[in-house]
Motif scaffolding. Structure first.
Motif, PDB file in Angstrom:
ATOM      1  N   UNK A   1      69.333 -59.970  18.735  1.00 57.79           N
ATOM      2  CA  UNK A   1      69.437 -57.610  17.969  1.00 57.79           C
ATOM      3  C   UNK A   1      67.987 -57.631  18.323  1.00 57.79           C
ATOM      4  N   UNK A   2      66.556 -58.347  17.479  1.00 58.77           N
ATOM      5  CA  UNK A   2      65.877 -57.127  17.127  1.00 58.77           C
ATOM      6  C   UNK A   2      64.665 -56.759  18.003  1.00 58.77           C
ATOM      7  N   UNK A   3      64.768 -55.694  17.831  1.00 61.91           N
ATOM      8  CA  UNK A   3      63.748 -55.082  18.711  1.00 61.91           C
ATOM      9  C   UNK A   3      62.482 -55.508  18.772  1.00 61.91           C
ATOM     10  N   UNK A   4      62.137 -55.680  20.025  1.00 64.31           N
ATOM     11  CA  UNK A   4      60.778 -56.176  20.879  1.00 64.31           C
ATOM     12  C   UNK A   4      59.376 -54.646  21.021  1.00 64.31           C
ATOM     13  N   UNK A   5      59.169 -54.015  19.793  1.00 65.46           N
ATOM     14  CA  UNK A   5      57.922 -53.473  19.925  1.00 65.46           C
ATOM     15  C   UNK A   5      58.387 -52.169  20.367  1.00 65.46           C
TER      16      UNK A   5
ATOM     17  N   UNK B   1      70.496 -50.111  12.190  1.00 66.43           N
ATOM     18  CA  UNK B   1      69.463 -49.754  12.998  1.00 66.43           C
ATOM     19  C   UNK B   1      68.022 -49.502  12.863  1.00 66.43           C
ATOM     20  N   UNK B   2      67.915 -50.441  11.823  1.00 66.52           N
ATOM     21  CA  UNK B   2      65.876 -49.940  11.690  1.00 66.52           C
ATOM     22  C   UNK B   2      65.554 -52.016  12.415  1.00 66.52           C
ATOM     23  N   UNK B   3      66.184 -52.388  12.603  1.00 67.43           N
ATOM     24  CA  UNK B   3      66.202 -53.899  13.229  1.00 67.43           C
ATOM     25  C   UNK B   3      66.365 -53.882  14.752  1.00 67.43           C
TER      26      UNK B   3
END
Length: 282
Positions: free
Chosen positions: A163-167, A193-195
């Motif tokens: 689920x981590x955002x990539x940029x 929220x951050x991850x």
């Protein structure tokens, strides 16, 4: 005489074989009985326990897990187990080997457990993913299921990585409970929220770790994403205030189930998937 000796020898061998068979037959049950019988009086602990313990180990779970509004696990699973309200009388009557609870336990319950020499393990509300993983390991060790505990930690880590955002940009977001209560920096909700690619706007309003944001401040400086926690009806004035309808061009409002807000453990898996889905929809 020879016949008597032969008969005695045969009976001895048969008896030894029978005893060996009994030991083999009894060994699984002995191994199972070596695992502690557990009572949980906290719904967040319930969610972990159902993932790692053998069902026969679970003497009872929290009554909150039988309540759709408070449960962190599917009701059909929760209702397979007895539930208590956490009173000393209910817990002691079950004669568990171990009690798992949240950070706050009634003094009468603690005193009763001490009199009965029943160990109590208290688990606080985790403030980070790492702290949640440590708690899973603590619970797993207490119930004799360390391997299953490690497997659950691995599943949580995999879900967080997936689920981590990539940029990309990080839209400002706010988790807003009934009455305006907001989780700020230093909370598990803020880390999730951050991850998943958001920026928790709590600090922008000068809020503390858990603080109340007045509706007027929200309207004056709206977040890009408002994650609304609370009743779906109009029982909460702030969540249902008509002024929010006038901000639809600036704010994207999504529901954030309350069960995802306070618990760690396997609840993190559902929380990051929910947040990642919202992030992709923007």
């Amino acid at each position: 005489m020879i016949r008597v000796l032969a008969l005695a020898l045969a009976l001895t061998v048969a008896g030894c074989s029978s005893q060996a068979a009994d030991r083999v037959a009894q060994s699984p049950s002995r191994e199972a009985s070596a695992l502690p019988r557990v009572v949980s009086i906290n719904p967040c602990v319930d969610a972990v326990l159902l993932q790692i313990a053998d069902p026969k180990q679970i003497a009872a779970i929290s009554h909150y897990s039988h309540d759709e509004r408070a449960s962190s696990i599917p009701l059909d699973q929760a209702r397979r187990f007895a539930a208590t309200s956490g009173t000393a009388e209910e817990v002691v009557a079950l004669a568990p080997d171990l009690v798992l609870s949240g950070a706050h336990v009634a003094p009468s319950t603690i005193a009763a457990l001490q009199r009965m020499n029943i160990p109590l393990v208290q688990i606080s509300v985790p403030e980070s993913i790492a702290e949640s993983a440590a708690q899973v390991r603590t619970i797993a060790a207490a119930v004799g299921q360390t391997a299953r505990g490690e497997a659950l930690v691995a599943r949580i880590d995999d879900a967080v990585q997936a689920a981590a955002a990539r940029g990309g940009t990080r839209p400002g977001a706010l988790i807003w409970q009934g009455g305006g209560l907001v989780p700020g920096d230093g909370t598990l909700a803020s880390e999730l929220l951050r991850v998943t690619g958001f920026r928790n706007m709590s600090a922008d309003y000068g809020l503390k770790r858990w603080d109340v944001l007045p509706l007027e401040h929200l309207v004056a400086r709206p977040p890009r994403v408002l994650l609304s926690v609370g009743a779906q009806d109009h029982s909460d004035r702030m969540l249902s205030h008509p002024v929010l309808n006038g901000l639809t061009q600036q704010i994207t409002v999504h529901r954030y189930p309350e069960r995802l807000l306070h618990c760690g453990g396997p609840t993190i898996v559902d929380a990051v998937r929910h947040l990642a889905s919202i992030r992709r929809s923007l």
